[in-house]
Each structure stands twice: as structure tokens, then as C-alpha cells.
Design a protein around this motif. Structure first.
Motif, PDB file in Angstrom:
ATOM      1  N   ARG A  54       0.824  -1.210   0.000  1.00  0.00           N
ATOM      2  CA  ARG A  54       0.000   0.000   0.000  1.00  0.00           C
ATOM      3  C   ARG A  54       0.856   1.256   0.000  1.00  0.00           C
ATOM      4  N   ASP A  55       1.969   1.223   0.736  1.00  0.00           N
ATOM      5  CA  ASP A  55       2.854   2.385   0.778  1.00  0.00           C
ATOM      6  C   ASP A  55       3.473   2.653  -0.591  1.00  0.00           C
ATOM      7  N   ILE A  56       3.840   1.594  -1.303  1.00  0.00           N
ATOM      8  CA  ILE A  56       4.402   1.756  -2.636  1.00  0.00           C
ATOM      9  C   ILE A  56       3.352   2.312  -3.587  1.00  0.00           C
ATOM     10  N   ALA A  57       2.107   1.859  -3.439  1.00  0.00           N
ATOM     11  CA  ALA A  57       1.031   2.369  -4.291  1.00  0.00           C
ATOM     12  C   ALA A  57       0.813   3.858  -4.061  1.00  0.00           C
ATOM     13  N   VAL A  58       0.825   4.271  -2.797  1.00  0.00           N
ATOM     14  CA  VAL A  58       0.643   5.691  -2.482  1.00  0.00           C
ATOM     15  C   VAL A  58       1.790   6.515  -3.057  1.00  0.00           C
ATOM     16  N   LEU A  59       3.023   6.019  -2.902  1.00  0.00           N
ATOM     17  CA  LEU A  59       4.185   6.729  -3.427  1.00  0.00           C
ATOM     18  C   LEU A  59       4.125   6.839  -4.947  1.00  0.00           C
ATOM     19  N   THR A  60       3.695   5.769  -5.606  1.00  0.00           N
ATOM     20  CA  THR A  60       3.606   5.777  -7.065  1.00  0.00           C
ATOM     21  C   THR A  60       2.561   6.774  -7.549  1.00  0.00           C
ATOM     22  N   VAL A  61       1.399   6.777  -6.910  1.00  0.00           N
ATOM     23  CA  VAL A  61       0.339   7.714  -7.300  1.00  0.00           C
ATOM     24  C   VAL A  61       0.798   9.153  -7.097  1.00  0.00           C
ATOM     25  N   PHE A  62       1.496   9.389  -5.996  1.00  0.00           N
ATOM     26  CA  PHE A  62       1.983  10.743  -5.717  1.00  0.00           C
ATOM     27  C   PHE A  62       2.968  11.208  -6.787  1.00  0.00           C
ATOM     28  N   LEU A  63       3.940  10.351  -7.120  1.00  0.00           N
ATOM     29  CA  LEU A  63       4.941  10.729  -8.117  1.00  0.00           C
ATOM     30  C   LEU A  63       4.349  10.802  -9.519  1.00  0.00           C
ATOM     31  N   ALA A  64       3.295  10.037  -9.773  1.00  0.00           N
ATOM     32  CA  ALA A  64       2.679  10.053 -11.097  1.00  0.00           C
ATOM     33  C   ALA A  64       1.836  11.305 -11.321  1.00  0.00           C
ATOM     34  N   THR A  65       1.213  11.795 -10.264  1.00  0.00           N
ATOM     35  CA  THR A  65       0.358  12.976 -10.403  1.00  0.00           C
ATOM     36  C   THR A  65       1.136  14.281 -10.262  1.00  0.00           C
ATOM     37  N   LEU A  66       2.314  14.224  -9.649  1.00  0.00           N
ATOM     38  CA  LEU A  66       3.093  15.438  -9.443  1.00  0.00           C
ATOM     39  C   LEU A  66       3.468  16.133 -10.753  1.00  0.00           C
ATOM     40  N   PRO A  67       3.938  15.401 -11.791  1.00  0.00           N
ATOM     41  CA  PRO A  67       4.250  16.088 -13.055  1.00  0.00           C
ATOM     42  C   PRO A  67       3.050  16.786 -13.676  1.00  0.00           C
ATOM     43  N   LEU A  68       1.862  16.225 -13.515  1.00  0.00           N
ATOM     44  CA  LEU A  68       0.666  16.880 -14.040  1.00  0.00           C
ATOM     45  C   LEU A  68       0.440  18.218 -13.352  1.00  0.00           C
ATOM     46  N   LEU A  69       0.788  18.268 -12.072  1.00  0.00           N
ATOM     47  CA  LEU A  69       0.677  19.523 -11.339  1.00  0.00           C
ATOM     48  C   LEU A  69       1.736  20.515 -11.798  1.00  0.00           C
ATOM     49  N   TYR A  70       2.936  20.014 -12.066  1.00  0.00           N
ATOM     50  CA  TYR A  70       4.032  20.882 -12.491  1.00  0.00           C
ATOM     51  C   TYR A  70       3.681  21.688 -13.740  1.00  0.00           C
ATOM     52  N   ILE A  71       3.114  21.021 -14.741  1.00  0.00           N
ATOM     53  CA  ILE A  71       2.914  21.682 -16.033  1.00  0.00           C
ATOM     54  C   ILE A  71       1.742  22.653 -16.021  1.00  0.00           C
ATOM     55  N   HIS A  72       0.972  22.697 -14.929  1.00  0.00           N
ATOM     56  CA  HIS A  72      -0.159  23.615 -14.863  1.00  0.00           C
ATOM     57  C   HIS A  72       0.047  24.740 -13.849  1.00  0.00           C
ATOM     58  N   LEU A  73       1.139  24.686 -13.091  1.00  0.00           N
ATOM     59  CA  LEU A  73       1.386  25.722 -12.098  1.00  0.00           C
ATOM     60  C   LEU A  73       1.991  26.959 -12.747  1.00  0.00           C
ATOM     61  N   PRO A  74       1.638  28.155 -12.271  1.00  0.00           N
ATOM     62  CA  PRO A  74       2.336  29.364 -12.725  1.00  0.00           C
ATOM     63  C   PRO A  74       3.820  29.280 -12.372  1.00  0.00           C
ATOM     64  N   ARG A  75       4.647  29.977 -13.139  1.00  0.00           N
ATOM     65  CA  ARG A  75       6.090  29.855 -12.989  1.00  0.00           C
ATOM     66  C   ARG A  75       6.564  30.184 -11.574  1.00  0.00           C
ATOM     67  N   VAL A  76       6.058  31.264 -10.989  1.00  0.00           N
ATOM     68  CA  VAL A  76       6.510  31.664  -9.652  1.00  0.00           C
ATOM     69  C   VAL A  76       6.151  30.598  -8.624  1.00  0.00           C
ATOM     70  N   ILE A  77       4.942  30.065  -8.711  1.00  0.00           N
ATOM     71  CA  ILE A  77       4.517  29.035  -7.759  1.00  0.00           C
ATOM     72  C   ILE A  77       5.318  27.756  -7.970  1.00  0.00           C
ATOM     73  N   LEU A  78       5.592  27.407  -9.226  1.00  0.00           N
ATOM     74  CA  LEU A  78       6.373  26.208  -9.510  1.00  0.00           C
ATOM     75  C   LEU A  78       7.780  26.324  -8.943  1.00  0.00           C
ATOM     76  N   THR A  79       8.418  27.479  -9.131  1.00  0.00           N
ATOM     77  CA  THR A  79       9.763  27.678  -8.586  1.00  0.00           C
ATOM     78  C   THR A  79       9.750  27.597  -7.065  1.00  0.00           C
ATOM     79  N   SER A  80       8.733  28.175  -6.443  1.00  0.00           N
ATOM     80  CA  SER A  80       8.619  28.115  -4.982  1.00  0.00           C
ATOM     81  C   SER A  80       8.426  26.675  -4.515  1.00  0.00           C
TER      82      SER A  80
END
Length: 332
Positions: A54-80
């Protein structure tokens, strides 16, 4: 009269060669730093219990969704967000080595210098190279620290192998059907705190991402903890062949280049299955994995470090009126 080609950049073969050079250096630096830390420095184990699927599943989901968040964040927020991420990961590794004030001075200095270099030095090839060299320090320290946090915290080789195999499917999906990998390369290149180790060669950039380096160092350290030097040798060979050479020369087969010549390297799609089947082979031929306690008691850890760590433990003092063990009782 033949037309002059509009693109004077390096050929695909040279780009692959650049990628091999950068990926080899980045992988070697990261796993060497992670291995040194594993053998010489003890982290305080987090109160997370034992790792489960279960811990590996949670870690995988977190790392898989993080890039989707990266490409939609404004530049200043992404750098922060990246600054907070690097601060957290690097400080975890430096806390056992430095005083608190020194930790924040080092981390703050590295992040501040990186932002300054990205804002002022990217107008020349030399400026790019200086930026990439400084950025590599952040990425290598972060990957080595997080790898040790997980391995010393109880993550086993079987967890790492399953994690790598899961990321292989993710890598294929988000490199082909949904080109998130390509979008991330576009998003980070030329801006502060790029989460990859790279280098500039003329007009071409070659880089290997933080996520790939984290998986390689996790697999290497977990193999060393589980099976000693023979496990580390096998893991290092797999990282070199399937994590560096294979992904670097994949474009010669698929010929995938984006508009700016950035490389799309499905690293985990190649390394993940190899790591998983290698773990199954080690488990079958070498038996069960060593626990962290067995690893610390083995010859793979310098004895001086174990003795020093034991010497630092406080010696319990007898309470008032309590007779120390071995001392004669009153009136005897």
C-alpha cells in the motif's frame, strides 16, 4: 544547387553520445554518494512502521500525479514549490552531518545561487554549463538523501523493484499516449531549479531526471543492503546498461526528437522490467533479503562507524536509592 539544411545541430548519434556521458556521470555520482551515506551515516528512522504494498502504491500515485501539477502551475509558484522540495530533501541528508545553522546556510546558498545563475548566466554556453554543474549538486544531494531515507527507513529491495516496474508502465503511458515527459522538458529547461542533471554541448542539452536518479540509487542501495557487494555489482551493472546506455541510444531506434531537440528518454520503461526480474533472480538464487539490523552488523558497514554510533548513546544512570547492577547491597 542543393539547399542548405536549416538545422546545424549535432546528429542523433552525437546527441546519444552526449546523453550517455551525462547519464553515466550523473548515475555514478548519485549512487556513490548514496552508498557512502548508507555505509557511514545513520538517519533517525521515521515512525512509519514497515513498508507494505500500500505504501508503494501511495508513493507511485503521488509521483505520477506530481508532473501533471508541475505543467499547470504558474512559474513563480512552480519555482517556490521546487525550492521547498529541494530544501526538504537535502536538509534531511545534511542534518546528521552539520549543525542546524550550517544546514540552512548550505541549502539556502545552493538554492539562491541556482536561481541567480538561471536568471543571469544562460546567455552563453559557458553560462549554461556553470548552471548545470551547480544544479547537479542540488539534484545529486536530494536523490541520495531521499534514497537513504527510504532504504534506512525500511524499504526493501522487493518494494523498490515493484516501484520501478510500476513506473515503467507510467513512463510508457506518459511518453507516448500523453506526452507529459516532453511537456516537462519544455517547462523546466532554462528556468531555476531544474530537477535533472544535465550539461550543455553547443546548442544541445543532455539531461537525466531526478526521478530516474532516485530509482537507480534506491535499487542500488537496497541491493547492497539486501545482498552485499554482489548485489551492488549486479544493480550497478543494470543501472549502467538499462538505465543509461539503453535509454540514451533509444532515439537511434525510435528517432524521437521534439521541436527544440530535447531528448525524450523512456528510462524507466527500459530499466523497470530489468530491475524487477533481477530482483526475482537474486531472491531465487541468494535467498531472503537482509534486514537493516543484519546489514549494520555485517562487514559491509565500517565497524568504526558502528562503534562510534553506539558510543554516542546515553548511558542510563541509576536513580536515587537504586543499587547499580553488580554492586553489593546495603548491609551485605
Amino acid at each position: 544547387m542543393p539547399q542548405t539544411p536549416s538545422y546545424f545541430g549535432p546528429s542523433t548519434v552525437m546527441l546519444s553520445f552526449y546523453e550517455v556521458c551525462v547519464a553515466t556521470v550523473a548515475t555514478a555520482l548519485t549512487i556513490v554518494c548514496a552508498l557512502w551515506y548508507l555505509r557511514h551515516v545513520r538517519m533517525e528512522r521515521p515512525g512509519i512502521g514497515t513498508f507494505k504494498g500500500r505504501d508503494i502504491a501511495v508513493l507511485t500515485v503521488f509521483l505520477a500525479t506530481l508532473p501533471l501539477l508541475y505543467i499547470h502551475l504558474p512559474r513563480v509558484i512552480l519555482t517556490s514549490f521546487l525550492a521547498v522540495t529541494f530544501t526538504a530533501s537535502i536538509s534531511i541528508g545534511l542534518k546528521p552531518l552539520l549543525k542546524p545553522a550550517q544546514v540552512w546556510l548550505v541549502v539556502g546558498g545552493l538554492i539562491g545561487l541556482n536561481i541567480w545563475l538561471a536568471r543571469t548566466m544562460l546567455g552563453t554556453v559557458l553560462g549554461w554549463q556553470i548552471y548545470w554543474a551547480e544544479d547537479a549538486i542540488l539534484v545529486v544531494l536530494g536523490a541520495a538523501s531521499v534514497a537513504n531515507l527510504y532504504v534506512q527507513g525500511g524499504m526493501k529491495l522487493k518494494h523498490v523493484a515493484s516501484f520501478a516496474l510500476t513506473l515503467a508502465f507510467y513512463d510508457v503511458l506518459f511518453t507516448t499516449a500523453f506526452p507529459v515527459t516532453d511537456a516537462l522538458a519544455e517547462e523546466f529547461l532554462g528556468f531555476p531549479l531544474d530537477p535533472s542533471v544535465g550539461m550543455r554541448f553547443g546548442i544541445a542539452n543532455a539531461a537525466l531526471g531526478l526521478g530516474d536518479l532516485l530509482v537507480y540509487s534506491l535499487f542500488f542501495c537496497a541491493s547492497f543492503k539486501a545482498y552485499g557487494r554482489k548485489g551492488a555489482k549486479l544493480a550497478g551493472s543494470l543501472a549502467l546498461v538499462f538505465g543509461v546506455v539503453g535509454p540514451s541510444y533509444a532515439p537511434l531506434v525510435v528517432n524521437v526528437l521534439d521541436a527544440r531537440g530535447d531528448r525524450i528518454i523512456p528510462a524507466q520503461a527500459i530499466f523497470g522490467p530489468a530491475a524487477f526480474f533481477a530482483y526475482r533472480w537474486m531472491r531465487k538464487h541468494w535467498g531472503r533479503e537482509r534486514t537493516m539490523k543484519e546489514f549494520l552488523e555485517s562487514d559491509d558497514v565500517p565497524k568504526a562507524e558502528v562503534i562510534r554510533a553506539a558510543a554516542e548513546l546515553p548511558t542510563p544512570q541509576p536513580e536515587a536509592g537504586q543499587v547499580p547492577v553488580g554492586a553489593p547491597a546495603a548491609g551485605s
